[in-house]
Design a protein around this motif. Sequence first.
Motif, PDB file in Angstrom:
ATOM      1  N   VAL A 142       0.835  -1.256   0.000  1.00 37.31           N
ATOM      2  CA  VAL A 142       0.100  -0.071  -0.006  1.00 37.31           C
ATOM      3  C   VAL A 142       0.758   1.167  -0.087  1.00 37.31           C
ATOM      4  N   LEU A 143       1.920   1.043   0.922  1.00 39.10           N
ATOM      5  CA  LEU A 143       2.918   2.253   0.802  1.00 39.10           C
ATOM      6  C   LEU A 143       3.338   2.489  -0.510  1.00 39.10           C
ATOM      7  N   GLU A 144       3.792   1.479  -1.072  1.00 37.90           N
ATOM      8  CA  GLU A 144       4.401   1.505  -2.417  1.00 37.90           C
ATOM      9  C   GLU A 144       3.377   2.255  -3.499  1.00 37.90           C
ATOM     10  N   GLY A 145       2.398   1.772  -3.380  1.00 35.18           N
ATOM     11  CA  GLY A 145       1.058   2.193  -4.226  1.00 35.18           C
ATOM     12  C   GLY A 145       0.870   3.597  -4.180  1.00 35.18           C
ATOM     13  N   ILE A 146       0.827   4.171  -2.781  1.00 33.87           N
ATOM     14  CA  ILE A 146       0.864   5.448  -2.616  1.00 33.87           C
ATOM     15  C   ILE A 146       1.877   6.314  -3.416  1.00 33.87           C
ATOM     16  N   LYS A 147       3.127   5.745  -3.143  1.00 40.52           N
ATOM     17  CA  LYS A 147       4.412   6.642  -3.617  1.00 40.52           C
ATOM     18  C   LYS A 147       3.994   6.467  -5.504  1.00 40.52           C
ATOM     19  N   ALA A 148       3.510   5.479  -5.745  1.00 37.30           N
ATOM     20  CA  ALA A 148       3.331   5.387  -7.152  1.00 37.30           C
ATOM     21  C   ALA A 148       2.057   6.225  -7.889  1.00 37.30           C
ATOM     22  N   ALA A 149       1.183   6.553  -6.814  1.00 37.57           N
ATOM     23  CA  ALA A 149       0.194   7.353  -7.173  1.00 37.57           C
ATOM     24  C   ALA A 149       0.648   8.867  -7.507  1.00 37.57           C
ATOM     25  N   ILE A 150       1.495   9.076  -6.522  1.00 43.83           N
ATOM     26  CA  ILE A 150       1.963  10.618  -6.288  1.00 43.83           C
ATOM     27  C   ILE A 150       2.819  10.662  -7.768  1.00 43.83           C
ATOM     28  N   LEU A 176      -0.793  12.361  10.668  1.00 44.51           N
ATOM     29  CA  LEU A 176      -0.683  13.628  10.133  1.00 44.51           C
ATOM     30  C   LEU A 176       0.958  13.783   9.927  1.00 44.51           C
ATOM     31  N   ASP A 177       1.887  13.293  10.669  1.00 36.28           N
ATOM     32  CA  ASP A 177       3.285  13.264  10.271  1.00 36.28           C
ATOM     33  C   ASP A 177       3.670  12.534   8.847  1.00 36.28           C
ATOM     34  N   PHE A 178       2.992  11.646   8.743  1.00 35.91           N
ATOM     35  CA  PHE A 178       3.170  10.769   7.495  1.00 35.91           C
ATOM     36  C   PHE A 178       2.664  11.514   6.323  1.00 35.91           C
ATOM     37  N   VAL A 179       1.621  12.293   6.462  1.00 34.08           N
ATOM     38  CA  VAL A 179       0.895  13.202   5.304  1.00 34.08           C
ATOM     39  C   VAL A 179       1.952  14.443   5.203  1.00 34.08           C
ATOM     40  N   ARG A 180       2.358  14.896   6.192  1.00 31.20           N
ATOM     41  CA  ARG A 180       3.100  16.044   6.327  1.00 31.20           C
ATOM     42  C   ARG A 180       4.385  15.804   5.448  1.00 31.20           C
ATOM     43  N   GLY A 181       4.825  14.597   5.418  1.00 28.42           N
ATOM     44  CA  GLY A 181       6.198  14.096   4.710  1.00 28.42           C
ATOM     45  C   GLY A 181       6.086  14.146   3.257  1.00 28.42           C
ATOM     46  N   TYR A 182       5.078  14.374   2.892  1.00 32.10           N
ATOM     47  CA  TYR A 182       4.898  14.510   1.282  1.00 32.10           C
ATOM     48  C   TYR A 182       4.281  15.785   0.738  1.00 32.10           C
ATOM     49  N   SER A 183       4.434  16.721   1.771  1.00 25.37           N
ATOM     50  CA  SER A 183       4.220  18.171   1.519  1.00 25.37           C
ATOM     51  C   SER A 183       3.189  18.288   0.358  1.00 25.37           C
ATOM     52  N   GLY A 184       1.843  18.366   0.694  1.00 21.73           N
ATOM     53  CA  GLY A 184       0.974  18.810  -0.307  1.00 21.73           C
ATOM     54  C   GLY A 184       0.273  17.741  -0.961  1.00 21.73           C
ATOM     55  N   ASP A 185       1.086  16.560  -1.363  1.00 20.18           N
ATOM     56  CA  ASP A 185       0.692  15.535  -2.220  1.00 20.18           C
ATOM     57  C   ASP A 185      -0.419  14.695  -1.529  1.00 20.18           C
ATOM     58  N   LEU A 186      -0.175  14.639  -0.108  1.00 18.34           N
ATOM     59  CA  LEU A 186      -1.130  13.572   0.625  1.00 18.34           C
ATOM     60  C   LEU A 186      -2.042  14.631   1.466  1.00 18.34           C
ATOM     61  N   ASN A 234      -0.151  22.593  11.208  1.00 20.63           N
ATOM     62  CA  ASN A 234       1.095  22.739  11.154  1.00 20.63           C
ATOM     63  C   ASN A 234       1.640  22.019   9.542  1.00 20.63           C
ATOM     64  N   GLY A 235       0.914  22.771   8.600  1.00 16.09           N
ATOM     65  CA  GLY A 235       1.183  22.243   7.216  1.00 16.09           C
ATOM     66  C   GLY A 235       0.406  20.917   6.668  1.00 16.09           C
ATOM     67  N   ALA A 236      -0.069  20.209   7.586  1.00 14.55           N
ATOM     68  CA  ALA A 236      -0.825  19.098   7.229  1.00 14.55           C
ATOM     69  C   ALA A 236      -2.306  19.284   7.174  1.00 14.55           C
ATOM     70  N   GLU A 237      -2.997  18.770   6.064  1.00 10.43           N
ATOM     71  CA  GLU A 237      -4.442  18.830   5.765  1.00 10.43           C
ATOM     72  C   GLU A 237      -5.119  17.524   6.332  1.00 10.43           C
ATOM     73  N   VAL A 238      -6.079  17.772   7.035  1.00 12.69           N
ATOM     74  CA  VAL A 238      -6.917  16.631   7.631  1.00 12.69           C
ATOM     75  C   VAL A 238      -8.264  16.946   7.433  1.00 12.69           C
ATOM     76  N   GLU A 239      -9.068  16.096   6.636  1.00 14.34           N
ATOM     77  CA  GLU A 239     -10.446  16.289   6.436  1.00 14.34           C
ATOM     78  C   GLU A 239     -11.362  15.373   7.322  1.00 14.34           C
ATOM     79  N   PHE A 240     -12.421  15.816   7.928  1.00 18.00           N
ATOM     80  CA  PHE A 240     -13.031  14.961   8.732  1.00 18.00           C
ATOM     81  C   PHE A 240     -14.550  14.554   8.308  1.00 18.00           C
ATOM     82  N   VAL A 241     -14.723  13.041   8.041  1.00 18.07           N
ATOM     83  CA  VAL A 241     -16.021  12.704   7.612  1.00 18.07           C
ATOM     84  C   VAL A 241     -16.854  12.051   8.774  1.00 18.07           C
ATOM     85  N   ARG A 242     -17.815  12.921   9.248  1.00 14.28           N
ATOM     86  CA  ARG A 242     -18.675  12.555  10.315  1.00 14.28           C
ATOM     87  C   ARG A 242     -20.184  12.195  10.053  1.00 14.28           C
TER      88      ARG A 242
END
Length: 322
Positions: A142-150, A176-186, A234-242
């Motif tokens: 899955v992690l490789e798939g995310i990189k390939a999608a980017i 949030l840290d994981f997403v932040r690591g891809y600066s805007g793509d995630l 802090n630079g990471a975007e998080v959408e909430f589905v409730r």
Amino acid sequence: MKSSKDLLTDRFGRTVTSLRISLTNRCNLDCIYCHSEGDEGTRNEMTVEMIAQIVDTASKFGVNKVKFSGGEPLVRTDFEDILKALPELKDVSVTTNGVLLKGRAHDLKEAGLDRVNVSLDTLDPDKYAYITHGRPEDLYEVLEGIKAAIDAGLTPVKINMVLLKGINENEIDDMLDFVRGYSGDLVLQIIQVMDFRDGAQYDLDAKKIEEDLERRADDIRMRKMHHRKSYIINGAEVEFVRPIENAEFCANCNRLRITADGKLKPCLLVNDNLIDFTNAKQEELPELLRASIERRIPFYTDSEEKRIIEKKTIIGDRKDGS
Ligand SMILES: Nc1nc2c(ncn2[C@@H]2O[C@H](COP(=O)(O)OP(=O)(O)OP(=O)(O)O)[C@@H](O)[C@H]2O)c(=O)[nH]1
Ligand SMILES: C[S@@+](CC[C@H](N)C(=O)[O-])C[C@H]1O[C@@H](n2cnc3c(N)ncnc32)[C@H](O)[C@@H]1O
Ligand code: SF4
Ligand code: SF4
């Protein structure tokens, strides 16, 4: 003669601009909470032509977005053909568990896919295997798939994290840290678990968790669809589905669902009002779309009168048959 806008506007004033199409009920994982898009139907699957026809018809009446889901959409080896057969649209996306994404990302982009959501509830391989009944190593796929999608430009890639009490509720900051690591793509998308399968036992106070994020946010945005909020922390975007007991969410629902076997489905949580279009001629599709729009009712609502109507239409259709 109705205008095209009226055709897809329901009696609660909600205009459908988006189709959510299930491509299959089959899946290569078996998540503990899975709602399968409220679709437990047969193994029959729409053909490429059927999908193209219904999207083409809906697009003439203002639908400009399509989301593919399932089951796992990538188990369909003809997904690229489906994408190629679609009319011009503003946004074509898929939600996938990501296990099969690495080898397909570029072809999917070439075929017309704009972006992808990848379900990833945890970064811990053992927890991943527990949640999905898969293998710990699947997490690395899955992690490789995310990189390939980017790499393929299927961005922004949304990471779907279903919040599960006692399993991943303490992983929000890691995500949030994981997403932040891809600066805007995630973008992280946190989802309140709905009561399907074993979902109820993992339910937690999602509202409180969203309020915590709100307190920490540097900026807050609201989407037209469901009036969902997204928080910049802090630079990471998080959408909430409730979606549970959330009248505002349903009041701003602009999606019509299509089941894998070719039925128009007005609401995720209602199963007794579907309309089969598999034997319809192309010229009959607008009337069927209209009939389906007429059956749309906000599932959660503040109005007592609407709640009574809506409750009468619900039938249980959970995996345990209750
Ligand atoms: N109750 C309810 N849940 C929904 C609806 N649409 C999406 N969801 C849930 O929202 C979560 C995220 O769904 P995704 O398939 O990633 O798509 P999305 O976030 O809705 O769509 P985009 O943000 O446009 O990519 C899943 O748990 C869906 O079941 C809806 O209309 N009603
Ligand atoms: C049904 S899955 C189908 C697509 C694909 N197989 C996947 O898992 O991404 C679509 C989305 O619904 C979410 N989902 C499934 N069951 C849910 C539940 N009971 N409550 C909330 N979200 C759920 C999944 O996590 C996923 O993000
Ligand atoms: S991967 Fe998606 S469709 Fe498959 S079991 Fe998990 S949530 Fe359900
Ligand atoms: S009415 Fe509410 S529960 Fe039904 S599909 Fe729309 S947002 Fe989901």
